[in-house]
Design a protein around this motif. Structure first.
Motif, PDB file in Angstrom:
ATOM      1  N   VAL A 199     -34.039 -42.020   8.314  1.00 40.22           N
ATOM      2  CA  VAL A 199     -34.569 -40.871   9.039  1.00 40.22           C
ATOM      3  C   VAL A 199     -35.286 -39.933   8.079  1.00 40.22           C
ATOM      4  N   ILE A 200     -34.695 -39.745   6.910  1.00 42.53           N
ATOM      5  CA  ILE A 200     -35.329 -38.868   5.927  1.00 42.53           C
ATOM      6  C   ILE A 200     -36.682 -39.443   5.529  1.00 42.53           C
ATOM      7  N   VAL A 201     -36.703 -40.755   5.258  1.00 38.11           N
ATOM      8  CA  VAL A 201     -37.957 -41.374   4.828  1.00 38.11           C
ATOM      9  C   VAL A 201     -39.024 -41.202   5.896  1.00 38.11           C
ATOM     10  N   VAL A 202     -38.645 -41.486   7.148  1.00 34.81           N
ATOM     11  CA  VAL A 202     -39.627 -41.378   8.228  1.00 34.81           C
ATOM     12  C   VAL A 202     -40.111 -39.939   8.363  1.00 34.81           C
TER      13      VAL A 202
ATOM     14  N   VAL B 293     -33.227 -36.952  19.435  1.00 41.39           N
ATOM     15  CA  VAL B 293     -33.002 -38.391  19.578  1.00 41.39           C
ATOM     16  C   VAL B 293     -33.135 -39.071  18.226  1.00 41.39           C
ATOM     17  N   ILE B 294     -34.249 -38.727  17.557  1.00 46.80           N
ATOM     18  CA  ILE B 294     -34.498 -39.420  16.307  1.00 46.80           C
ATOM     19  C   ILE B 294     -33.524 -38.984  15.230  1.00 46.80           C
ATOM     20  N   GLY B 295     -33.345 -37.688  15.136  1.00 50.46           N
ATOM     21  CA  GLY B 295     -32.567 -37.190  14.014  1.00 50.46           C
ATOM     22  C   GLY B 295     -31.089 -37.446  14.144  1.00 50.46           C
ATOM     23  N   GLU B 296     -30.552 -37.238  15.310  1.00 53.89           N
ATOM     24  CA  GLU B 296     -29.105 -37.272  15.438  1.00 53.89           C
ATOM     25  C   GLU B 296     -28.593 -38.535  16.094  1.00 53.89           C
ATOM     26  N   ALA B 297     -29.069 -38.723  17.327  1.00 47.71           N
ATOM     27  CA  ALA B 297     -28.450 -39.762  18.150  1.00 47.71           C
ATOM     28  C   ALA B 297     -28.625 -41.156  17.556  1.00 47.71           C
ATOM     29  N   ALA B 298     -29.825 -41.416  17.028  1.00 48.01           N
ATOM     30  CA  ALA B 298     -30.057 -42.759  16.500  1.00 48.01           C
ATOM     31  C   ALA B 298     -29.118 -43.050  15.341  1.00 48.01           C
TER      32      ALA B 298
ATOM     33  N   ALA C 233     -25.583 -43.430  16.732  1.00 43.60           N
ATOM     34  CA  ALA C 233     -25.403 -44.702  17.427  1.00 43.60           C
ATOM     35  C   ALA C 233     -25.406 -45.872  16.461  1.00 43.60           C
ATOM     36  N   GLY C 234     -25.721 -45.601  15.220  1.00 45.25           N
ATOM     37  CA  GLY C 234     -25.698 -46.678  14.235  1.00 45.25           C
ATOM     38  C   GLY C 234     -26.899 -47.586  14.305  1.00 45.25           C
ATOM     39  N   ILE C 235     -27.981 -47.092  14.926  1.00 44.00           N
ATOM     40  CA  ILE C 235     -29.185 -47.923  14.987  1.00 44.00           C
ATOM     41  C   ILE C 235     -29.967 -47.826  13.695  1.00 44.00           C
ATOM     42  N   VAL C 236     -29.998 -46.648  13.146  1.00 43.56           N
ATOM     43  CA  VAL C 236     -30.703 -46.478  11.877  1.00 43.56           C
ATOM     44  C   VAL C 236     -29.797 -45.718  10.918  1.00 43.56           C
ATOM     45  N   SER C 237     -30.169 -45.795   9.636  1.00 38.18           N
ATOM     46  CA  SER C 237     -29.356 -45.098   8.654  1.00 38.18           C
ATOM     47  C   SER C 237     -29.967 -43.730   8.363  1.00 38.18           C
TER      48      SER C 237
END
Lengths: 547, 403, 363
Positions: free
Chosen positions: A445-448, A429-434, A437-441
């Motif tokens: 994700v890398i930073v998180v 969910v976090i890595g791919e889908a978000a 879906a254009g919710i995050v860049s």
């Protein structure tokens, strides 16, 4: 002239702001005036006197009745009445089912009181004169290690509830013999699962204070290891031990620890966590000011540095005080491996701690405030990837960080097989889908991910939590003031740490005050050959570790 | 209100204040994708674009003289919905031109036309048209770019012969034109015909001290660009007075010792065949002399290199033959330097080499007196030079044709 | 066990306080301020001479303070000058510290607005900064000292890292000739460079807290020596990169220098953020210590608790910080404070020392 003065007169706005400047810290400090550990003298007079004063009479029936009354309707009290040896002298053995060692009672106590006294070895049986005195039983019959006499019903009750058996004799003195039949349900001392090492002893503490002090004695310094026993808890009394090495630890420190523990007034102390929270210097601080560990080697090495350990019955977690910030980023393994890897790993941990605290906030300040400070190519590609994201960076980061924290919490509590599923689902969910879906860049994700991994690289779990909390605060600072906010937050953090003490030792030592001697075991882990002295900050009695 | 009440309400008050700050806060927040990321600018003689003219016809006019046209190169963020794939490696950019008589004002006209205002912190190059440089003093031209804190002082300054806009518009879309220009200045190790990059921060002392300096010249043709020589900016006026050709620029670099690599082609005296000497290092020693108020210079150039290419006959393993090559090279270099000195001292009467620096260092007191008309002093100064060339090696092979 | 907050200061801690106090706006503006006066590349010489003068003044101050062991200036000024005159002098000194701390705040806000946070109101920045400072100050001198010691290595490491980077644009020719026009211009710059060493006067108060007041001389020499090194490095790198002609016209030359360096390929491309970060930390240290010293002035003059005065000074400092209408007024105020410092802490201590010696001789 007048014009110049007039143009410099502060406007009402400025005056109002000036009021705010002073009002907010004043109110805040009013609200939080009691954050420091207050040193009030131990108050011991009250509480103890209220308990019942009924004494035993020496008449068995009457005494048994008293004990029964004391216990009320409780079912698990077991009263075994019998006669001593061949005689008709009545006696009763009381114990609580389950927590007393039945085998010991059956095989050794009852048997020797009933059978051996009669048939056992003849020569003894001949010499027995009735009625048998307590003294005789104690001297010749009861082959039990721990024996004592009490004369109050309430005391009998507590002893029974702790697993001991009480022996009452008819027509005897009014005292009751307490036999140490306590059975402890203990785990074997295995490797603690919360602090795992690749190399080093696999020994951890368990829930029994007896075992734990034994472990300390076995592995610590034998002669000078002092263990002071204190009972804590108002309603549920528990065994607590303060351990230190007599000619190393600072006496003032030991006294201070004692004082603080004796000041605790709490019904029931379930875990050393309670003690930690009750004796720490500043309860508003996010940092753990007392180290808790399951590892034997950690405690032993802390003792050797002149620290004091606090053990509590019923928990494998042992506290060591004072604690300094650098301890939270150290692992015993640093010392077991050679000094070069030890040092590098430590540097890595400090870096990880930095990233885990400031990673997202730096991301926010660069993305939303100082886009000029990142390399042009990176800036262009970030702008590219972020062009579909509808949120400002703070919201973006918050979504991801909160999701990650929930994921971590969920994974922690679930049974192992399901835990993995959580990992996969969350990761997907976090890595791919978000991102899709254009919710995050993707960079977000890398930073998180990097900050999350960094926070797991911190060897102490509670220190990791502290840094995670701080990360969120830093994010808000960054969202308001950008890099300036991050600097402010850093200064605030440093100020806080500079003010914080743990049992009289500055929390940020050995970073400051500068003591080169102590820096050998700070960011750099110097070769053991060079580490000849105990930490100076501990004000130890015996500073030389080895010649 | 009693003190107890204040105390009780304090938390509420503080929370409200905190909320207020968080809500109204974030004053300077601007998301990265909402910025008109600008990577280059070009300055031309004022000539309104068709769009501008159309706008003005409909009343979109304001009080101005059309002195200058400023062109910004703005990067367009990809619309690919968050995935970093730009179609076929094409770089998306747009050149926006605005005309007026103040850089600042025209820059602030752009927000009236576009959603993403100019964001100048990623500036790479400023290209100035030669016509502008001839008319406007550098001091006025760069006031805006240096004053405005948003622009990077590391931004590169170039002169374009012809329309500067053209230098920012290439046929080849694989790279942003601005970054391409920047990348080209990094090629000094391959060619000594590139001027050491002049950034805004280096430009500033030159302008402040009214000294003559050079700027890299760019020429354009059919959507392609080339670095061709340098433009001479005359100290006193701060305006462009002429150009140096590629080879003259090279000679300047030799004299000032700012060479990281390059080639010297010469022709064999007897056969007229090509010989190429590749410079690997060149050290220059400049020593000014003051003699009865007259200034003269001794310049020693000590170069090392390798034999790059050779068409004439000769045995590379023979050191005599090598000497021959060195001599040829020296002669060639001397010829070029003479040409340059002639041009600088006679034609432009301007110190393009930067010898003033050495007078300032060696004769600070004299310098204080003559600095105001240094270029004239330079024109009269005698410049002696000496070149040493040493062929260190000749590569992996020496072709020997067996006869 | 006594958990005493007020530990006495070691010599090395004293050095830290002086150093952190001195380092302030100077890092950013000193090269220009000096270059304007000197106009030759010998600025670094002016800085060294300025530093030497500051050391001399520092030693005088130490001598004065050593006459009155365990007493701060605020206390012994009344011994020397009598109650009312001493009190008046104390108030002037407090005013000096208030003004200095306001200048710090305002300069911080101005630089921030220019380079980091265009559009954020000054009040927000200043108030946040003051609150953080206040949080530290109520921790007392030992907390302040610890923070200084914590921040100092960070500052030094980052500073020299940046200085190392600027070697990329460094040109030794910009620094030549040495003493080309003789000592004259160098001496002209000494006044403005000496101003940037304002801060050693803290020794008037610190000697009283020192564990070993005999070493106060050593502390003041080192405490000024470190800033001298840092300032000289700053001047060398700024002049070496931008040349005197360039520096004269730059408001914040050091930042411009760092902005003109690019190291592509590393995560950051530009490093002025780092410079601004350490600079803000240094401003913070200066602000905190001036705030604390000013409040101490009130507390000791009136023999009261420190805390109420810390509160009281916050709005005062804030209002003074917002008094200058523009940046030139800020620089003027800053110069005024520096000149006042020169009178108060270079000439006055000599006079006071004389009076103290005379009185001491009499009694």
């Amino acid at each position: 002239m007048w014009n110049i003065i007039a143009s410099h007169l502060p406007s009402w706005e400025v005056l109002f702001q000036a009021l705010i400047v002073v009002a907010v810290p004043y109110l805040l400090s009013r609200m939080m005036s009691k954050t420091q550990y207050a040193d009030h003298p131990p108050s011991k007079e009250e509480s103890m006197e209220v308990t019942s004063q009924r004494d035993f009479t020496g008449k068995l029936n009457h005494d048994l009745e008293q004990v029964k009354n004391e216990f009320g309707q409780q079912a698990d009290i077991n009263i075994r009445s019998f006669c001593l040896g061949h005689s008709t002298q009545q006696a009763a053995l009381l114990f609580v089912n389950g927590i007393s060692d039945r085998e010991l009672i059956d095989q050794h106590i009852l048997k020797s009181l009933m059978c051996d006294l009669a048939y056992g070895d003849n020569h003894q049986a001949e010499n027995v004169t009735y009625p048998i005195t307590k003294q005789y039983l104690k001297d010749h019959v009861l082959a039990v290690g721990v024996i004592k006499e009490v004369d109050r019903v309430a005391d009998v009750k507590t002893e029974l509830l702790r697993g001991h058996a009480a022996l009452m004799l008819d027509n005897s003195t009014s005292k009751v013999i307490i036999l140490g039949t306590r059975k402890e349900i203990t785990r074997s001392a295995g490797e603690p699962s919360s602090e795992i090492l690749v190399r080093g002893p696999r020994m951890g503490f368990n829930e029994s204070i007896c075992d734990n002090t034994t472990l300390l004695r076995q592995h610590g310094e034998k002669a000078d290891l002092t263990i002071v026993q204190i009972r804590v808890g108002e309603r549920v009394e528990k065994e607590l031990a303060i351990a230190y090495i007599k000619d190393v630890a600072d006496e003032d420190l030991v006294q201070e620890v004692r004082n603080r523990i004796e000041n605790i007034t709490l019904d029931d102390i379930q875990d050393t966590g309670y003690i930690e929270q009750l004796i720490e210097d500043n309860f508003l601080s996010p940092f753990p000011q007392i180290q808790s560990t399951e590892r034997l080697d950690r405690v032993v090495s802390a003792l050797m540095e002149g620290r004091v350990a606090i053990l509590l019955d019923g928990t494998p977690f042992v506290l060591t005080v004072p604690t300094t910030f650098n301890m939270l980023l150290q692992s015993p393994e640093d010392y077991y491996e050679r000094w070069i890897p030890g040092t590098l790993v430590r540097i890595l941990r400090y870096f990880a701690a930095f990233v885990s605290t400031f990673g997202p906030s730096l991301y926010i300040s660069f993305i939303s405030f100082h886009q000029g400070l990142i390399p042009t190519k990176l800036a262009l590609s970030i702008a590219d990837t972020r062009s579909g994201v509808p949120f400002p960076s703070l919201i973006e980061v918050l979504i991801m960080e909160v999701a990650l924290e929930i994921l971590r919490e969920a994974g922690l509590r679930l049974p192992k097989p399901i835990g993995q599923t959580i990992g996969i689902v969350g990761g997907l969910v976090i890595g791919e889908a978000a991102v899709q879906a254009g919710i995050v860049s993707p960079l977000m994700v890398i930073v998180v991910a990097v900050t999350a991994i960094s926070s797991f690289a911190i060897p102490q779990y509670n220190a990791g939590i502290a840094l995670r909390i701080l990360r969120f605060i830093a994010m808000f600072f960054a969202a308001i003031f950008g890099l300036y906010g991050v600097v402010l937050f850093f200064l605030l953090l440093c100020s806080h740490m500079a003010k914080l003490n743990s049992f009289g030792v500055p929390y940020i030592s050995p970073a400051v005050p500068y003591r080169l001697q102590d820096w050998k075991d700070f960011i750099v882990r110097a070769p053991l050959k060079l580490m000849k002295r105990r930490p100076k900050m501990m004000k130890t009695n015996n500073p030389i570790r080895k010649e | 209100m009693s003190w107890d009440k204040v105390k009780k309400r304090a938390p509420k008050f503080l929370i409200m204040l905190a909320v207020l700050v968080v809500i109204t806060g974030c004053w300077s927040r601007r998301e990265i994708e909402d910025l008109g990321m600008t990577i280059g600018a070009a300055v031309d003689i004022g000539e309104e674009t068709k769009i501008e003219e159309a706008f003005e016809e409909q009343g979109g006019d304001y009080e101005k003289r059309n002195v200058l046209t400023l062109t910004y190169q703005v990067v367009l963020p990809g619309q690919s919905g968050g995935l970093a794939v730009t179609g076929g490696g094409r770089k998306n950019y747009k050149n926006i031109s605005v005309t007026g008589d103040s850089f600042y004002e025209v820059t602030r006209e752009i927000p009236l036309m576009r959603g993403r205002p100019i964001f100048g912190q990623h500036y790479k190059v400023i290209v100035i048209s030669d016509k502008v440089a001839q008319q406007v003093s550098m001091k006025h031209l760069f006031d805006f770019f240096i004053r405005e804190q948003e622009f990077r002082p590391s931004c590169l300054v170039l002169i374009c012969k012809g329309e500067a806009k053209q230098a920012l518009d290439h046929k080849d879309k694989s790279d942003f034109p601005s970054t391409r220009l920047l990348a080209m200045t990094n090629n000094q190790y391959r060619s000594s015909r590139i001027l050491p990059p002049v950034s805004l921060s280096k430009l500033l002392p030159e302008i402040n001290s009214s000294s003559t300096f050079l700027l890299q010249n760019v020429i354009t043709a059919d959507g392609e660009i080339k670095f061709a020589g340098a433009a001479v900016i005359y100290g006193k006026t701060g305006k462009l007075i002429g150009f140096l050709k590629e080879e003259e620029l090279e000679a300047v670099n030799w004299l000032s010792g700012k060479v990281e690599g390059g080639v010297v082609k010469s022709y064999d005296e007897d056969t007229g065949q090509t010989i190429v000497y590749e410079l690997t290092s060149l050290k220059t020693k400049i020593r000014p002399h003051l003699n009865k108020g007259r200034i003269s210079f001794d310049i020693e150039m000590d170069s090392e290199g390798r034999l790059g290419e050779r068409w004439n006959e000769g045995d590379d393993f023979d050191s005599h033959s090598m000497k021959q090559i060195e001599k040829n090279t020296i002669r060639q270099m001397s010829k070029r330097i003479d040409e340059l000195l002639n041009k600088a001292q006679k034609e432009y009467r301007a110190d393009v080499i930067g010898l003033s620096e050495y007078v300032r260092i060696y004769y600070p007191r004299t310098w204080e007196k003559i600095k105001s008309n240094w270029d004239d002093v330079f024109a009269e100064a005698e410049i002696r030079y000496q070149i040493k060339a040493k062929v260190k090696e000749f590569g992996t092979t020496s072709i020997k044709v067996q006869e | 066990m006594k958990f005493n907050n007020q530990e006495s200061l070691t010599t090395q801690q004293t050095v830290m306080i002086i150093t952190n106090f001195i380092l302030g706006i100077g890092i950013l503006t000193l090269p220009r301020a000096a270059a304007e006066k000197v106009k030759t590349p010998d600025i670094w010489l002016s800085i060294i001479i300025g530093g030497l003068i500051a050391m001399l003044a520092g030693v005088v101050i130490v001598k004065l303070s050593q006459q009155f062991p365990k007493k701060t200036f605020y206390e012994y000024s009344q011994d020397i000058l009598g109650k009312w005159l001493g009190c008046l002098l104390n108030l002037i000194v407090v005013g000096y510290f208030v003004a200095m701390s306001s200048v710090m705040l305002r300069a911080m806000a101005e630089v921030n607005i220019l380079f980091l946070l265009e559009g954020t109101p000054r009040w927000a920045m200043i108030i946040a900064f003051m609150w953080v400072g206040f949080y530290l100050v109520i921790g007392g001198l030992s907390a302040i000292t610890r923070l200084f010691q914590l921040i100092f290595p960070i500052t030094v490491i980052i500073f020299f890292m940046i200085a190392g980077m600027s070697l990329k644009v460094f040109d030794i020719n910009h620094l030549r000739p040495v003493l080309g026009l003789g000592l004259g211009p160098v001496l002209k710059g000494v006044q403005s460079t000496a101003l940037s060493f304002g801060g050693f006067e803290i020794m008037l108060f610190l000697v009283a807290f020192m564990r070993d007041p005999k070493k106060a001389n050593k502390a003041v020499l080192f405490g000024i020596g470190i800033p001298v090194i840092i300032y000289v490095t700053t001047a060398l790198m700024v002049i070496g990169a931008l040349s005197v002609d360039g520096v004269i016209s730059l408001t914040w030359p050091t930042i411009t220098l760092i902005k003109s360096i690019e190291f592509p390929g590393i995560f950051f491309e530009r490093y002025e953020s780092l410079l601004l970060v350490i600079w803000m930390m240094e401003i913070f240290t200066t602000f905190v210590i001036t705030h604390y010293t000013a409040a101490m002035g009130f507390a000791q003059s009136f023999k009261k608790e420190l805390r109420p005065f810390l509160y009281f000074l916050m709005p005062v400092i804030y209002i003074v910080a917002l008094l200058p209408v523009d940046i030139n007024e800020l620089f003027a105020l800053s110069n005024g404070v520096g000149n006042a410092g020169l009178v108060l802490f270079v000439f006055l201590p000599i006079v006071l020392l004389g009076i103290a010696k005379l009185r001491g001789g009499r009694t």
